[in-house]
Design an enzyme around this catalytic site. Structure first.
Site, mmCIF file in Angstrom:
data_model
loop_
_atom_site.group_PDB
_atom_site.id
_atom_site.type_symbol
_atom_site.label_atom_id
_atom_site.label_comp_id
_atom_site.label_asym_id
_atom_site.label_seq_id
_atom_site.Cartn_x
_atom_site.Cartn_y
_atom_site.Cartn_z
ATOM 1 N N ILE A 57 15.281 -6.394 30.126
ATOM 2 C CA ILE A 57 13.879 -6.492 30.535
ATOM 3 C C ILE A 57 13.487 -7.967 30.642
ATOM 4 C CG2 ILE A 57 11.521 -5.971 29.795
ATOM 5 C CD1 ILE A 57 12.836 -3.468 28.329
ATOM 6 N N ARG A 95 6.522 -3.634 20.655
ATOM 7 C CA ARG A 95 7.413 -4.679 20.151
ATOM 8 C C ARG A 95 7.286 -5.925 21.036
ATOM 9 N NH1 ARG A 95 13.708 -4.765 21.902
ATOM 10 N NH2 ARG A 95 14.362 -6.475 20.569
ATOM 11 N N GLU A 138 24.113 -3.387 34.036
ATOM 12 C CA GLU A 138 23.513 -3.896 32.787
ATOM 13 C C GLU A 138 22.100 -4.382 33.102
ATOM 14 O OE1 GLU A 138 25.862 -7.104 31.209
ATOM 15 O OE2 GLU A 138 24.326 -7.681 29.751
ATOM 16 N N TYR A 143 8.358 -8.231 26.186
ATOM 17 C CA TYR A 143 8.869 -6.978 26.759
ATOM 18 C C TYR A 143 7.810 -6.146 27.481
ATOM 19 C CZ TYR A 143 12.899 -8.141 23.859
ATOM 20 O OH TYR A 143 13.968 -8.790 23.292
HETATM 21 C C1 DQA Z 1 17.021 -7.164 25.754
HETATM 22 C C2 DQA Z 1 17.414 -8.600 25.411
HETATM 23 C C3 DQA Z 1 18.236 -8.669 24.139
HETATM 24 O O1 DQA Z 1 18.602 -10.007 23.850
HETATM 25 C C4 DQA Z 1 17.414 -8.139 22.971
HETATM 26 O O2 DQA Z 1 18.192 -8.121 21.804
HETATM 27 C C5 DQA Z 1 16.800 -6.820 23.255
HETATM 28 C C6 DQA Z 1 16.308 -6.492 24.586
HETATM 29 C C7 DQA Z 1 16.086 -7.077 26.968
HETATM 30 O O3 DQA Z 1 15.906 -5.989 27.467
HETATM 31 O O4 DQA Z 1 15.533 -8.089 27.406
HETATM 32 O O5 DQA Z 1 16.621 -6.021 22.334
HETATM 33 O O6 DQA Z 1 18.200 -6.436 26.061
#
Ligand code: DQA
Length: 150
Positions: free
Chosen positions: A102, A19, A99, A24
């Site tokens: 990535i 993805r 929290e 990412y």
């Molecule tokens: C995320 C950032 C979020 O905005 C996004 O919707 C994701 C991944 C990240 O890991 O950078 O799905 O949480």
């Protein structure tokens, strides 16, 4: 506090590696889980690791963590920006909450700049790639009660 850390992953993170790899990266969620488990073993911390595309499942895992976990490391993914229900579940958890994102959400679209979860988190990591999970685990292990002597 108990030396068990629950690592939770929100929607679409099952697609990690394929993805939007420009954002990412190429590591899969299985790679992340393996790395978390290896670090957990090194730090003397038990790891539960889950991913779901369903909000209620994440909430149920947070409720279960109330029983025996000292910390939750959560990448709520898109639920970060939408879910009061996940915030409320985390507020009902007495342990540590970290929290993880990535990507650096603050460098991205404006709608990613607000996090409901940050209102409860003891720490937030964004933009450190998948290494963010490991940094959060190290922090949790450092703050949880020491591992019993072998
Ligand atoms: C995320 C950032 C979020 O905005 C996004 O919707 C994701 C991944 C990240 O890991 O950078 O799905 O949480």
């Amino acid at each position: 506090m108990r030396r068990k850390v629950v690592v939770l992953n929100g929607p679409n993170l099952n697609l990690l590696g394929t993805r939007q790899p420009d954002i990412y990266g190429h590591e899969t969620l299985a790679d992340v889980e393996r790395a978390c488990r290896a670090l957990g073993a090194e730090l003397g911390v038990a790891i539960d690791f889950h991913q779901s595309n369903r909000e209620y499942e994440i909430i149920d895992w947070i409720h279960a963590a109330r029983e025996d976990a000292g910390a939750i490391v959560i990448n709520p993914a898109a639920f970060t920006h939408t879910s009061v229900a996940i915030l409320d579940a985390l507020a009902a958890f007495d342990g540590l909450v970290f929290e993880v994102h990535i990507s650096n959400v603050h460098k991205r679209e404006a709608f990613r700049h607000h996090s409901y979860v940050s209102g409860r988190a003891d720490g937030v990591i964004a933009g450190f790639g998948t290494q963010g999970y490991l940094l959060a685990l190290r922090r949790a292990a450092a703050l949880l009660a020491p591992a019993p002597a072998a």
